[in-house]
Design an enzyme around this catalytic site. Structure first.
Site, short mmCIF file in Angstrom:
data_model
loop_
_atom_site.label_atom_id
_atom_site.label_comp_id
_atom_site.label_asym_id
_atom_site.label_seq_id
_atom_site.Cartn_x
_atom_site.Cartn_y
_atom_site.Cartn_z
CD GLU A 92 -2.98 -0.88 2.33
OE1 GLU A 92 -3.68 0.15 2.31
OE2 GLU A 92 -3.08 -1.74 3.22
NE ARG A 95 -2.80 1.80 -4.18
CZ ARG A 95 -4.04 1.78 -3.71
NH1 ARG A 95 -4.33 1.06 -2.63
NH2 ARG A 95 -5.00 2.46 -4.31
NE ARG A 97 1.08 6.66 -9.07
CZ ARG A 97 0.23 6.73 -10.09
NH1 ARG A 97 0.60 6.31 -11.28
NH2 ARG A 97 -0.97 7.24 -9.92
CD GLN A 103 9.64 -3.34 0.32
OE1 GLN A 103 8.88 -3.80 1.15
NE2 GLN A 103 9.22 -2.97 -0.89
NE ARG A 172 10.72 -12.88 -5.12
CZ ARG A 172 10.98 -11.69 -5.61
NH1 ARG A 172 11.34 -10.70 -4.78
NH2 ARG A 172 10.93 -11.45 -6.91
CG ASN A 188 7.84 16.84 -1.88
OD1 ASN A 188 6.71 16.98 -1.44
ND2 ASN A 188 8.06 16.49 -3.15
NE ARG A 199 -2.38 4.88 1.79
CZ ARG A 199 -2.95 3.88 1.15
NH1 ARG A 199 -3.90 3.18 1.74
NH2 ARG A 199 -2.60 3.59 -0.09
#
Length: 250
Positions: A92, A95, A97, A103, A172, A188, A199
């Site tokens: 999530e 997303r 962008r 990661q 995996r 930023n 969120r």
């Protein structure tokens, strides 16, 4: 037995501002807040601070947010290193962008001893936690078995690094969404405000909502004039949300 991983958000970078010596202007802030004010004043060359209501950095940034001049917020940034977050949550997160991400790679990092992030709905129920941990243990055992057999299958590959990568990227597939991952997120100020507005809402998944609120708390410490308009409150179920009447970009 799989270990559980608590959420941890660490501030690892923030904007530094270096005032140009030939501009006749000073401010009562530093870092990203000073940069945002400088960028805004550069648009109108208002170095003399003609409006008393916007003479302070806090007053100026409040005005910027009030009138929706969000572009100047894009000059300043913050980076976090986040651990104790599940793979389902980062699906999530990425997303958004306007953020930049790095990661943990399951192709290069073995996951045989990976930790598990307990979903909020299971935290207070020992029986449900036990079921989750048992499922995680079973998937890790299958992962380890697949990894061993895949490495044997790719034994003819002379490049050991490539051989291990090929095995891990196939094995995996059986890892659960609750598997812990770790991620560096940079964004930023405008992007962070949008993320918090989206969120930290009661409509968001609780895990990413917790992440958003923890990020908000640290962002307020870094740039209070930019983020302090968000108010954190507690819902009837004990979870937290954050809202702002000025968060218009949703």
């Amino acid at each position: 037995m799989a270990e559980t991983a608590p959420l941890r958000v660490q501030l690892i970078a923030k904007t530094e501002f270096l005032a140009p010596p030939d501009v006749p202007w000073t401010t009562d802030a530093d870092g990203g807040e000073a940069l945002v004010e400088f960028a805004g004043r550069a648009c109108y060359q208002s170095w003399s601070k003609p409006n008393p209501k916007t003479a302070t950095n806090a007053g100026y940034l409040r005005h910027i947010i009030d009138v929706g001049h969000f572009a100047v917020l894009e000059h300043a940034s913050v980076s976090f290193y986040i651990s104790g977050i599940s793979r389902s949550c980062t699906h999530e997160l990425i997303r958004h962008r306007h953020f930049s991400y790095s990661q943990l790679s399951q192709r290069y990092v073995p996951e045989g001893d990976s930790r598990v992030v307990v979903p909020p709905g299971l935290e207070d129920d020992p029986e449900l936690r036990e079921i989750l941990i048992a499922a995680a243990d079973a998937s890790r055992a299958t992962y380890t078995e697949l990894l061993t057999k895949l490495e044997a299958r790719f034994a003819d590959q002379p490049n050991a690094v490539l051989r291990r990568k090929q095995a891990r990227q196939a094995a995996r597939a059986v890892l659960p969404n609750a598997t812990e991952t770790r991620i560096v997120v940079s964004g930023n100020y405008r992007a962070w405000r949008h993320f918090i507005a989206m969120r930290a809402s009661e409509h968001a998944d609780v895990e990413i909502r917790r992440l958003a609120i923890e990020c908000l708390r640290q962002l307020v410490a870094v740039a209070p004039a930019v983020f302090a308009d968000f108010e954190v409150t507690t819902l009837a179920d004990g979870s937290e949300v954050a809202t702002s009447p000025l968060a218009t970009e949703v």
